[in-house]
Every structure is written in structure tokens, then in C-alpha cells.
Design an enzyme around this catalytic site. Structure first.
Site, mmCIF file in Angstrom:
data_model
loop_
_atom_site.group_PDB
_atom_site.id
_atom_site.type_symbol
_atom_site.label_atom_id
_atom_site.label_comp_id
_atom_site.label_asym_id
_atom_site.label_seq_id
_atom_site.Cartn_x
_atom_site.Cartn_y
_atom_site.Cartn_z
ATOM 1 N N HIS A 1 58.103 -8.090 3.728
ATOM 2 C CA HIS A 1 59.529 -8.305 3.312
ATOM 3 C C HIS A 1 59.483 -7.741 1.909
ATOM 4 C CE1 HIS A 1 63.097 -10.244 2.270
ATOM 5 N NE2 HIS A 1 62.790 -10.715 1.301
ATOM 6 N N SER B 1 63.864 -5.105 5.842
ATOM 7 C CA SER B 1 62.388 -5.311 6.037
ATOM 8 C C SER B 1 62.452 -6.008 7.741
ATOM 9 C CB SER B 1 62.015 -6.430 5.213
ATOM 10 O OG SER B 1 62.748 -7.737 5.024
#
Length: 447
Positions: A280, A344
Site C-alpha cells: 500500500h 494499491s
């Protein structure tokens, strides 16, 4: 020398916790740290003191003491209603168990300006006060029943707990299993970026591949990425063990510091994580932090949070959620994703640009009130006309936040300047005048 810094450097003869004292804390919460010798039953005996006084612990975490290898430190928080009873427990800890005790928060006055960091070193004071995860996992976490994964998470947590500003971020030797998880996420997302990600993300991503080791078979090191970001926009990464409070996380952005996790999601489900992880951070956030306009946009949100009342922190956190995490923006005749939560997430990056979710124009005054889920795809997204347009709207919204002064970031000293005196304003005017002079001179040479 600052009192807290003096203690950290060992100038005090009294053993103190390595957690540093803040000026004020969240309303309704009392916190303290105590250290105990590592022996069977020591913690149970200490917790019995709280139980006997009817004190309910709202938070507890532990770690090995860095001042005495024979001890462990415990950070606890309780409700302010337990203030009197906590006095008795603290006295008992000192007398019956001979534990070292350090009180962190007491007697917060109503309507006082919340404490906020004024130097980049001040981030050390709260970087370890995570709200969840770290080395501890919830029962529904994919890695909860995996002892190898849990032990690995503790290694990452220890790196973050021991980190201080100015130190190089320790390098990690990722396992083949961890690299395989990264590779799965990297491969799937890279296919989508050309058609779904904003221009700024797609411009920077090849540079990260060239200079920072972004590859399907390699997890980049935070230190390498941080150095690259500093050369682009002055942003830097700082390792963190888990989730920070909204106030603490946003404060970091004011200094162009992004608190980044270093661990990776559990390999059993590479396409899902209940928390931020290195996929992420590096695939979603980092590319945009290398863009000057977006970097300034992010810093504007951070600066707006400093000394803001609690209710406005929640509103700013919501604005952050719908921009930096799940934001969309117009580029030409198309809408592209720029939020890290989208960039992400293989599934949500596709979903957000379909007709299924509701898309509204980004207006901070309305966006800040929008409720949102955190464990499923967003039903509503907000689209900005551009980064510049979104930045200007955030700036105007920030001017409505009630606080008795304005602030600015001094990049030369890496500190926050409180603009509450005529001298501060004169210094600001001189700085602006110098920059305007440089601009005018450059324009004349271009004629």
C-alpha cells in the site's frame, strides 16, 4: 538542552521511559508507562492492582526496556474518570512492586490549544503510540493463527520502535515468501496503471523502477525510497509499527514525513489486507509523494491539522480519506485514480472507474461530513478538477478551522513557525519578498 532530549541522552540519573512526554493528550484519556522485571507473574501482579481499584484499561502494549535488559516496559491508557484510583495504583506500583512509573498525561485544561510538533525531531514523541496492529493482530487478521508471521511482525515492530529521526532506516532481508506476495500484487497492479492511474503516478513509476529497485522480484528498501523522495519533493519516509491516530499521522505530513509500514500482508491472500502494508505504501502513496504538486497538497492537509480542535481533526481525516487515500481527479476528458487506497488495490482500482459507485465533485465542506466504510469498496468517491484545484479548496477550508494563530513550515530549519507576532510576520514578508524578487528577475530574463 530540551528536558526530554536530555533524558533520552542519559543525562538524568533517574531511569525514565524512552517514551517522551507530550504537553497534552486526547481529552478523556490518562496514560502512563511502568517497567517491570522480567519474571514469572510480574505483569499479572501489576494488573491485579488495576483490577482491585476497578480500573478498566482502554489500551495496553509492551516492549523490552531499552535502558535495562532485565525489564519490560508497559504503556497503558485509562479513562479520566479513574484519575483518583490511578493515583493509588501508581503508588502501589512504586512501593509494592518497585516498578519505574512515568505519567504521560494529567490535568488537561478545557479549550487549550492541543499540543503539536514544532520540529521534525518532535515526531519521535508520538511515532510509537500506535492504535492497533503492530506486532499484535486481531482475531480476524489473516495472519492471526500463523506463529511465523506473528514473529516476523514483531521484528518489523521492533525496527519502528527503535527508530529515531535522522537515523538511516534499517534494511530488511525479505523472505522468498514475502517477495512472492509482493510480486503477485506488483504484477497485477502494474497492468492496470496505464489505463486507471493518474498521469503523475504513471510518470513517476518508471523512475522508481529505475532508481529504487521497484521490480516484481524485489521489495524496495524504505531508506532507498526515502532518499529518492527527498531529492524530488523533500518528502521522506519514517517506519511505523501500525496505525497512528489521525492527529499524529496528519502532523507528520506537515513536515513532509510519511509514516510508512515496513511489513507485508499475509501471503494466504495477497489481494487483501485489513491494514496498510508496504504494498500500500510503496505502490499507492510513494509515486504521488514524488510529484511536487501532490506533495504540497498533502502537506497543506498536514499543516491544517496542527493545533486544530478534535472535531476538525476528524473532518480533516475524512478529507484525507477521500483524497490522498481514495481520491479521483479529472485529466482531460477522463477520470483517473490518484488515491493510494485505489492504486494499491487491484479490485477497487477497477471498480472505482465503473458506473457502480457514486461520484461527486470534491468540496471539502461537504466531503468532510461523508461517512465511509473501511473494510469494503467505497460506495462514494469525490473527484477533483485537478491537484491544483483540490489544493486551493483545501487551503480555503483550512482557513475556517478555529485556532488562535496561523502556521507555516520552514524547510530550512525543518520546523513549524507559529505566526503570532509582528516579528514573525515581518520575517515571513521578507521571505516572500525575496522569492517574488527571484520570480520577477527570472521573468525579465525570459522576455
Amino acid at each position: 538542552m530540551d528536558k526530554a532530549l536530555s533524558k533520552m541522552n542519559g543525562d538524568s540519573a533517574v531511569q525514565e521511559s524512552m517514551y517522551l512526554e507530550e504537553k497534552t493528550y486526547k481529552s478523556g484519556v490518562l496514560s502512563c508507562i511502568f517497567s517491570l522485571k522480567e519474571e514469572v507473574g510480574a505483569l499479572a501482579k501489576a494488573l491485579r492492582l488495576f483490577e482491585e481499584k476497578g480500573i478498566n484499561l482502554t489500551h495496553i502494549e509492551s516492549r523490552p526496556s531499552r535502558t535495562n535488559k532485565q525489564e519490560y516496559e508497559f504503556f497503558i491508557s485509562v479513562d479520566t474518570a479513574c484519575s483518583k484510583a490511578l493515583d493509588d495504583v501508581i503508588n502501589s506500583l512504586r512501593t509494592q512492586i518497585t516498578g519505574q512509573v512515568h505519567e504521560l498525561s494529567r490535568n488537561k485544561k478545557k479549550d487549550t490549544v492541543p499540543w503539536f510538533p514544532t520540529t521534525i525531531q518532535d515526531l519521535d514523541r508520538f511515532a510509537n503510540q500506535i492504535l492497533s496492529y503492530g506486532s499484535e493482530l486481531d482475531a480476524d487478521h489473516p495472519g492471526f493463527t500463523d506463529p511465523v508471521y506473528r514473529a516476523r511482525r514483531k521484528e518489523f515492530a521492533d525496527i519502528a520502535y527503535n527508530y529515531r529521526h535522522g537515523q538511516p532506516i534499517p534494511r530488511v532481508e525479505y523472505t522468498e515468501a514475502e517477495k512472492a506476495t509482493w510480486g503477485t500484487v506488483f504484477k497485477e497492479l502494474k497492468k492496470l496503471y496505464p489505463t486507471h492511474a493518474c498521469h503523475e503516478h504513471n510518470r513517476v513509476f518508471p523512475l522508481l523502477e529505475e532508481y529504487c529497485g521497484y521490480r516484481e522480484d524485489n521489495i524496495p528498501q524504505l531508506e532507498d525510497v526515502s532518499r529518492y523522495l527527498q531529492s524530488c519533493t523533500g518528502f521522506r519516509l519514517r517506519p511505523v509499527a501500525g496505525l497512528l491516530s489521525s492527529r499524529d499521522f496528519l502532523a507528520g505530513l506537515a513536515f513532509r514525513v510519511f509514516h510508512s509500514t515496513q511489513y507485508i500482508r499475509h501471503g494466504s491472500n495477497p489481494m487483501y489486507t485489513p491494514e496498510p502494508d508496504i504494498c500500500h505504501e510503496l505502490l499507492g502513496h510513494v509515486p504521488l509523494f514524488a510529484d511536487p504538486s501532490f506533495a504540497q497538497f498533502s502537506q497543506e492537509i498536514g499543516l491544517a491539522s496542527l493545533a486544530a480542535p478534535d472535531e476538525y481533526i476528524e473532518k480533516l481525516a475524512t478529507v484525507y480519506w477521500f483524497t490522498v487515500e481514495f481520491g479521483l481527479c479529472k485529466q482531460g476528458n477522463e477520470i483517473k485514480a490518484y488515491g493510494a487506497g485505489l492504486l494499491s488495490s487491484f479490485g477497487e482500482l477497477q471498480y472505482c472507474l465503473t458506473e457502480k459507485p457514486k461520484v461527486l465533485p470534491f468540496e471539502p465542506e461537504k466531503t468532510c461530513l461523508q461517512k465511509y466504510p473501511i473494510t469494503e469498496f467505497q460506495p462514494i468517491y469525490f473527484v477533483a478538477e485537478s491537484f491544483e484545484n483540490g489544493k486551493e479548496k483545501v487551503r480555503k477550508y483550512a482557513s475556517t478551522i478555529p485556532r488562535p494563530f496561523s502556521v507555516r513550515y520552514n524547510a530550512y530549519t525543518q520546523s513549524i513557525e507559529v505566526l503570532d507576532s509582528m516579528q514573525q510576520l515581518r520575517n515571513l514578508a521578507d521571505s516572500i519578498n525575496s522569492e517574488v524578487g527571484t520570480l520577477c528577475n527570472a521573468l525579465r530574463k525570459m522576455e
